[in-house]
Design an enzyme around this catalytic site. Structure first.
Site, short mmCIF file in Angstrom:
data_model
loop_
_atom_site.label_atom_id
_atom_site.label_comp_id
_atom_site.label_asym_id
_atom_site.label_seq_id
_atom_site.Cartn_x
_atom_site.Cartn_y
_atom_site.Cartn_z
N LYS A 89 0.80 -1.19 -0.12
CA LYS A 89 -0.02 -0.14 -0.04
C LYS A 89 0.72 1.14 -0.15
O LYS A 89 0.59 2.32 -0.50
CB LYS A 89 -0.84 0.11 1.34
CG LYS A 89 -1.97 -1.03 0.98
CD LYS A 89 -3.22 -0.60 2.06
CE LYS A 89 -4.44 -1.32 1.88
NZ LYS A 89 -4.09 -2.89 2.10
N GLU A 111 -10.29 7.72 3.55
CA GLU A 111 -10.99 6.79 4.35
C GLU A 111 -10.54 5.49 4.32
O GLU A 111 -9.70 5.09 3.55
CB GLU A 111 -12.35 6.60 3.50
CG GLU A 111 -12.30 5.56 2.58
CD GLU A 111 -12.31 5.99 1.25
OE1 GLU A 111 -12.32 7.13 0.98
OE2 GLU A 111 -11.85 5.26 0.22
N SER A 377 1.66 -9.70 -1.23
CA SER A 377 1.51 -8.36 -1.07
C SER A 377 1.68 -7.85 0.26
O SER A 377 2.07 -6.56 0.36
CB SER A 377 -0.12 -8.33 -1.33
OG SER A 377 -1.06 -8.89 -0.51
C1 LIG Z 1 -5.21 -3.72 1.54
C2 LIG Z 1 -4.57 -5.07 1.23
C3 LIG Z 1 -4.90 -5.83 0.03
C4 LIG Z 1 -5.91 -5.73 -0.64
O1 LIG Z 1 -5.88 -4.43 -1.50
P1 LIG Z 1 -5.71 -4.23 -3.02
O2 LIG Z 1 -5.88 -3.11 -3.45
O3 LIG Z 1 -6.63 -5.34 -3.85
O4 LIG Z 1 -4.20 -4.81 -3.45
C5 LIG Z 1 -3.98 -6.94 -0.33
N1 LIG Z 1 -3.04 -7.57 0.69
C6 LIG Z 1 -2.54 -6.71 1.66
C7 LIG Z 1 -1.55 -7.17 2.38
C8 LIG Z 1 -3.54 -5.54 1.84
O5 LIG Z 1 -3.07 -4.79 3.00
#
Ligand SMILES: *Cc1c(COP(=O)(O)O)cnc(C)c1O
Length: 394
Positions: A89, A111, A377
């Protein structure tokens, strides 16, 4: 056929800017400037410097040998879990805070649902010494106390949204109301590839550093910059957009988007938007969302807070409709199992969101030597309580 946004802000029939008239000047100002800013030398230099030295990029592309052996493919993990603040993020919030500065904005609003985007926004506001206001549903504030504490420690003001279900969509309404009231000095920082044009395109471009690095790293490690397949989880879709971006036109690369099926796609407790959703308008763009017969948003459910979103961004709606990406899903339990497995065999505790991407591995049939990249992610520190609660003695 193009998978990139057109000049009117659309991906096929999805996208656009469905916003109240009072918001037009704000959105138009951004639309008129974002490409110029992103292409400017001063932006590029500052963005790269912060990604390298603050976020910790490039993140590694790691060949997961034991995972590869188990599933009979050559599996690489793109380690976004090693980014500062623990997930992808921050790539987006760093980029947008620089855009805000270029526009001369002094006050940042956002938000947040689970609080992760709020923390990523509060982080870059602390870094840049900018005022930060985060709208958050009253219910979510109670559920996500540690992230609320982080945001406050970082100097952000957390404002409870007390209308409706007191969750994310109500916080979104409050943020939009605030932006309408403060068009001159305020920048609205959106956390995924959602919202009115130009946000989905801007956020995808900022996250596209992920696939830019994958290309460079795969070339060095395998001699070919293209894998056979990329797998990423989808909440709003920003980490997947970043991991897919530079491969969208490489049709030989299979793109797999994984949604959260909660207790089961048709259990009534799910966030598998592409399976359950229909075309409608959410958060200012035309996309696919979960809605009832009256067009009211259905509250999604997933064990992972980051995938608990009732829509997907317009790019993903288009990738789904055009079959460019294959949409799969994983239940809470499948994600938990995948998280425990990765921890045990590779020594990496993934975020619950990322575990959904890992969870489709047992459902695939790979050919030997097939090169698969999974976008990890985020890391699992924030999910430790859930992992401990669900751990079975072995
Ligand atoms: C917020 C988040 C997501 C989902 O958000 P996307 O916009 O779909 O990437 C996925 N993995 C993690 C670790 C997150 O914090």
């Amino acid at each position: 056929m193009s998978y990139f946004v057109d000049k009117d802000g659309y991906y096929g029939k999805f996208g656009g800017a469905f916003i109240p008239e009072l918001l037009y000047p704000n959105v138009k100002e951004l639309e008129g400037n974002y490409l110029k800013i992103l292409a400017s030398e001063s932006f590029k230099k500052e963005f790269k410097d912060l990604l390298d030295n603050y976020v910790g990029r490039p993140t590694p592309l790691y060949l997961a040998k034991r995972l590869s052996e188990k599933y009979g493919a050559t599996i690489y993990l793109k380690r976004e879990d090693l980014c500062h603040t623990g997930a992808h993020k921050v790539n987006n919030t760093i980029g947008q805070i620089l855009v805000a500065k270029h526009l001369g904005k002094k006050r940042i609003i956002a938000e947040t649902g689970a609080g992760q985007h709020g923390v990523a926004t509060a982080t870059v506001c602390a870094l840049m010494d900018l005022e930060c206001i985060v709208f958050m549903g009253e219910v979510d504030i109670k559920r996500q106390a540690p992230n609320v504490a982080r945001m406050k420690m970082l100097g952000a003001k957390v404002v409870p949204a007390t209308s409706g279900s007191k969750t994310l969509k109500d916080a979104t309404n409050e943020a939009i109301r605030d932006w309408i009231g403060n068009p001159e000095d305020t920048y609205y920082l959106i956390g995924s590839v959602v919202g009115p044009h130009p946000y989905p395109d801007m956020v995808a471009r900022l996250q596209s550093i992920i696939s830019k690095e994958i290309k460079e790293q795969l070339l060095v490690q395998t001699g070919n910059e293209n894998p056979d397949m990329i797998i990423a989880c989808v909440g709003g879709g920003s980490n997947a957009a970043g991991a897919f971006y530079h491969y969208l036109d490489e049709e030989s690369v299979d793109l797999i988007a994984v949604e959260a099926a909660g207790l089961g796609v048709y259990s009534g407790k799910s966030a598998a938007t592409s399976q359950l959703g229909e075309v409608g308008v959410l958060h200012g763009s035309k996309t696919i969302l979960m809605q009832d017969e009256y067009g009211q948003v259905i509250e999604p459910y997933s064990i992972s807070a980051g995938l608990d979103y009732p829509g997907i961004g317009p790019l993903h709606a288009y990738l789904h409709e055009s079959d460019r990406a294959k949409f799969m899903n994983a239940t809470d339990q499948e994600a938990l199992d995948a998280a425990y497995e990765l921890t045990k065999i590779e020594g990496i505790i993934p975020a619950l969101e990322s575990a959904h991407a890992l969870a489709v591995l047992p459902k695939m049939k790979f050919e030997k030597n097939q090169v698969v990249v999974i976008n990890l992610s985020g890391r699992g520190d924030k999910d430790l309580e859930t992992y401990i609660t669900n751990l079975k003695d072995e």
